[in-house]
Design an enzyme around this catalytic site. Structure first.
Site, mmCIF file in Angstrom:
data_model
loop_
_atom_site.group_PDB
_atom_site.id
_atom_site.type_symbol
_atom_site.label_atom_id
_atom_site.label_comp_id
_atom_site.label_asym_id
_atom_site.label_seq_id
_atom_site.Cartn_x
_atom_site.Cartn_y
_atom_site.Cartn_z
ATOM 1 N N PRO A 275 0.917 -1.231 -0.044
ATOM 2 C CA PRO A 275 0.011 -0.159 -0.066
ATOM 3 C C PRO A 275 0.791 1.286 -0.390
ATOM 4 O O PRO A 275 1.247 1.792 1.153
ATOM 5 C CB PRO A 275 -0.716 0.115 1.409
ATOM 6 N N ASP A 448 6.200 2.581 1.465
ATOM 7 C CA ASP A 448 5.090 1.735 1.966
ATOM 8 C C ASP A 448 4.632 2.144 3.109
ATOM 9 O O ASP A 448 5.216 2.266 4.317
ATOM 10 C CB ASP A 448 5.917 0.071 2.229
ATOM 11 N N HIS A 449 3.264 2.365 3.154
ATOM 12 C CA HIS A 449 2.577 3.009 4.285
ATOM 13 C C HIS A 449 2.454 2.125 5.544
ATOM 14 O O HIS A 449 2.269 2.557 6.567
ATOM 15 C CB HIS A 449 1.174 3.424 4.002
ATOM 16 N N ARG A 450 2.852 0.932 5.317
ATOM 17 C CA ARG A 450 3.020 -0.241 6.534
ATOM 18 C C ARG A 450 3.997 0.196 7.409
ATOM 19 O O ARG A 450 4.078 -0.381 8.821
ATOM 20 C CB ARG A 450 2.704 -1.597 5.983
ATOM 21 N N CYS A 452 5.767 3.142 7.775
ATOM 22 C CA CYS A 452 5.684 4.537 8.577
ATOM 23 C C CYS A 452 4.657 5.109 8.120
ATOM 24 O O CYS A 452 3.886 4.691 7.115
ATOM 25 C CB CYS A 452 6.960 4.956 8.330
#
Length: 478
Positions: A275, A448-450, A452
């Site tokens: 994501p 990758d928003h997972r 940070c």
């Protein structure tokens, strides 16, 4: 009595299960040395030469050029040991006469091709050069012969019988496909070694003069220019640039295989699993450009702009290590890494590749410049190893070389972020309260928003921009 041994396509590492035969480096009847390259193959990672573990006479080859073989499939068979005294010749015709043990020819140009007239020992401890078969001298309408060398260099026989030193099989193939006679070139490499840049220069010169040539199959063009002059040729993509396309009903279908197929698989996986989000900022790169010019004016090796950007990246990752991570989806863990292996996007004739600079955080600007140059050259020649194309933890993408300002790149799975750099161009900019023309660049970070949130990503990008605008900021981390 000779023993026939079968050599199978070896495991090329990195989980690769198959390879495409690009070009055979030996023919049936050739004498090969231990560890002599016998075939050039393309995997999903790189173009590599495969050495044979046996010394002897090649008795059979398996697979045509362009075909794919799985790991463990037979590549060739080699007769090892003492040859039969009454062994029949493999084929006959005009050849290179009788060979002696030191690889010289004592015949008058007529004789028998094959092992019957080869008086060299094989399967012995002789030096590789003394066991390698001398190929016949070809006429102007025949394809130049070549023998693979253990050191990676390829020498092509010319009409005079002397060697033409060429740095790699890809360079020779590029020249052959464009009707360029390598005998007419003067190499710029060590001891006159012909590099890819020499071939490309000659082709550009020929194209600029508006001359064309229709090469024969694997042959130099007719009417080649005199020695030292640029050869005629039509510049076109090498055969290895992309898988062979086919036209059906007006529709062109190009197989997704080799490097392009591997890139397609990785990008698709990245889009499915990561994501991602992108943030960007414009920065005034005027002072960075001045700093680089001052470094290069001081003498010593020249520093590349990419190396300075890489140094800024590693300093930023030291402050924001969350972006030097990967996600273990099975364990549902974010794995933060303590070393920066910096990948950089490189466009080649065979597609997009991402070579990796190992331990980039421990290299200075000079070391980074040298390693970028080495890996870029290897990428263009198709000589990158699987190890040089894997294991990256963060990627730097300088898409400004394509003349564009911005981009939202796809993350190089399984990494967590990629910094994009646009072109540096003069633009109106408010500098010290006044409107001025400054060198402006757009920087973008896809992450990758997972691993940070936006605050971390924004902090990383702002620090990079600050270093670009004020290179002295880097002194705190040196």
């Amino acid at each position: 009595m000779a023993q026939v041994l079968e050599f199978k396509l070896p495991d090329l590492g990195e989980g690769l299960t198959e390879a495409e035969i690009v070009r055979w480096l030996v023919e049936v009847g050739d004498v090969v040395a231990v560890d002599q390259p016998v075939v050039e193959v393309e995997t999903a990672k790189a173009m590599v030469e495969v050495p044979c573990p046996y010394g002897g006479v090649v008795t059979a080859r398996f697979g045509e050029e362009g075909s794919e073989l799985p790991v463990g499939a037979p590549l060739l068979t080699v007769a090892v040991g003492e040859p039969d005294a009454d062994r029949a010749p493999a084929d006959s015709g005009t050849g290179d006469g009788t060979r002696t043990g030191d690889g010289t020819s004592t015949g008058d140009g007529t004789g028998t091709e094959g092992s019957g007239n080869v008086l060299v020992g094989y399967g012995t401890s002789e030096a590789p050069a003394r066991r390698r078969r001398v190929r016949p001298v070809r006429t102007a309408t025949a394809a130049p012969a070549a023998s693979g060398r253990a050191d990676g260099e390829v020498r092509t026989a010319d009409e005079e019988g002397g060697p033409v030193p060429v740095i790699s099989p890809l360079v020779r193939r590029l020249a052959r496909q464009n009707g360029l006679d390598l005998r007419e070139l003067t190499g710029s490499g060590p001891d006159g070694l012909i590099l890819r840049a020499d071939v490309e220069y000659a082709l550009r010169a020929a194209a600029a003069q508006g001359r064309t040539a229709v090469p024969q199959a694997g042959a130099p063009a007719a009417g080649a220019p005199a020695a030292g002059a640029p050869a005629a040729g039509v510049v076109r993509e090498p055969a290895a640039a992309a898988p062979e396309a086919r036209v059906s009903g007006g529709v062109v279908r190009t197989p997704l295989k080799g490097v392009r197929g591997a890139v397609a698989d990785k990008l698709s996986r990245s889009r499915r699993e990561i994501p991602d989000a992108t943030t960007w900022v414009d920065a005034d790169a005027t002072e960075l450009m001045r700093a680089r010019a001052a470094m290069n004016a001081a003498g010593g090796p020249k520093i590349s702009l990419l190396a300075l950007l890489a140094r800024i990246c590693t300093a930023a990752l030291a402050r924001f290590p969350e972006l030097n991570s990967t996600v273990d989806t099975q364990a549902r863990e974010v794995v933060q890494l303590d070393r920066v292996h910096l990948g950089f996007a490189a466009q080649t004739d065979r597609g997009l590749v991402v070579p990796v600079v190992r331990d980039a955080h421990a290299r200075n600007a000079e070391g980074l410049t040298e390693e970028f140059a080495r890996l870029t050259g290897a990428a263009r020649e198709g000589r990158l190893t699987p190890a040089e194309l894997t294991g990256g933890t963060f990627t730097l993408n300088n898409y400004g070389v394509f003349g564009v300002d911005g981009s939202t790149p796809i993350i190089n799975h399984p990494e967590a972020a990629m910094l994009g750099v646009g072109r540096i161009v003069p633009k109106p900019w408010v500098h010290e309260g006044e409107l001025a023309v400054r060198q402006v660049v757009q920087l973008s970070l896809t992450f990758d928003h997972r691993v940070c949130d936006g605050g971390t990503a924004g902090g990383f990008l702002r620090y990079v921009a600050d270093c670009v605008e004020q290179p002295a900021v880097l002194l705190r981390t040196l």
